[in-house]
Scaffold this active site. Sequence first.
Site, short mmCIF file in Angstrom:
data_model
loop_
_atom_site.label_atom_id
_atom_site.label_comp_id
_atom_site.label_asym_id
_atom_site.label_seq_id
_atom_site.Cartn_x
_atom_site.Cartn_y
_atom_site.Cartn_z
N TYR A 194 0.84 -1.19 0.00
CA TYR A 194 0.00 0.00 0.00
C TYR A 194 0.88 1.24 0.00
O TYR A 194 1.85 1.33 0.76
CB TYR A 194 -0.90 0.02 1.24
N SER A 195 0.54 2.20 -0.85
CA SER A 195 1.28 3.46 -0.89
C SER A 195 1.07 4.22 0.42
O SER A 195 -0.05 4.30 0.93
CB SER A 195 0.81 4.32 -2.06
N CYS A 251 -0.65 7.55 -10.37
CA CYS A 251 -0.92 6.47 -9.41
C CYS A 251 -2.41 6.17 -9.39
O CYS A 251 -3.24 7.08 -9.34
CB CYS A 251 -0.44 6.86 -8.01
N GLU A 301 2.99 4.33 -10.87
CA GLU A 301 2.70 3.17 -10.03
C GLU A 301 1.21 2.89 -10.13
O GLU A 301 0.39 3.58 -9.54
CB GLU A 301 3.09 3.43 -8.57
N TYR A 354 -2.10 -0.20 -10.70
CA TYR A 354 -2.47 -1.56 -10.29
C TYR A 354 -3.77 -1.97 -10.95
O TYR A 354 -4.46 -1.14 -11.53
CB TYR A 354 -2.60 -1.65 -8.76
#
Length: 448
Positions: free
Chosen positions: A224-225, A406, A446, A448
């Site tokens: 997790y960021s 992101c 980044e 996902y």
Amino acid sequence: MYNQGAVEGAANKELGSRVFVYEVVGLRQNEETDQTNYPIRKSGSVFIRVPYNRMNQEMRRITRLGGKIVSIQPLTALEPVNGKASFENANSKVSLATSEETANSKGNGKATPVNANSEVKGFAKSPAEEQLKNKDKKGNTMTQAKAKKDAHGDVPVNIYRPNAPYIGKVVSNEPLVKEGGIGIVQHLKFDISGGDLKYVEGQSIGIIPPGLDKNGKPEKLRLYSIASTRHGDDVNDKTVSLCVRQLEYKHPETNETVYGVCSTHLCFLEPGADVKITGPVGKEMLLPQDPDAKVIMMATGTGIAPMRAYLWRQFKDAERAANPEYQFKGFSWLIFGVPTTPNILYKEELEEIQQKYPDNFRLTCAISREQKNPQGGRMYIQDRVAEHADELWQLIKDEKTHTYICGLRGMEEGIDAALTAAAAKEGVTWINYQKELKKAHRWHVETY
């Protein structure tokens, strides 16, 4: 997701032979699961056990799946020492962590980069034995030596490994989605004052949920960021914060609603509860140290997490007081995609910064279920980028500009399309220009 079972099974049968552990980043899903909604991050490590006689074969397989091997270590005998997983032979000891063993104490480790496309040759001696030839002035092997400084100075990495996580405690767990919004998103703050966990803005931490997976093995970590600055929300160096959405999707075969194991665990944690933390990891999303930098941020949903950390470091009074050596005077522009207005995470904080620093911070939202794009469809982040493409292109050409993306992986294509059109007006091929930005470490992604 990548299947380690076959390789690990083979490795476990090689008890009388040399076995190695690959630390791999960047693995993607296979062709079948690429079509599902399983979110797989592009960052983070996977640890794979590989017998000696399959090393080259496994390297090729990892490369096909888009992975990169960042370290190879020998696995011979396992003995926990001071919370570390230590793999020993008669002559040397190499510290290494796997994602299958867990303990309640801390561990350290540094990755040694390895080219995944190269063939493994000349292993007459194990890598651990070869390390005896490469000691630093203090007699430490290279894996024990301090990491070299990069442009960001000493960036902490892997202070806590999966086999020896830090046990933090939940300080608070607050909802971020306002009434009428979609889904569950929480801001979690963890107490880390009892350990050595340090981090900087743009990094991630791993969380290991309790229990066993479907194969009866301990659950593996999820990344997790980090949503707080290096000093934490309270600016006292004692906490780390996350922005977590409860993952919810339809099973591709049964059509049943499935909830994410780790995200559900986190979203419903009570203050005082223990949580297993690893990391920090990541250098892809680090902020430039230049206080005059120009920062473009494009985020969807919980992709706001690192952006919040950047903005706090740049604009919050308490942070500026804590960082006299870094007084941001540049310009930051956040383009934020959400489904509804109640889903604008950290809305009050963002508006406060915008009001106080109108010349230095700009907020642009794409609210998909409330706004329309020029074609009459839903307004997504890529539509906002297209709307401001010419202005963004001029900013991106400035060598002081860094761009951060992101959130959901699907937005990248639309962003590229918009910037392709803007660059083409000046006879520039965007895809080639973007490659140069990446080489200059000015394009950070980044997803996902």
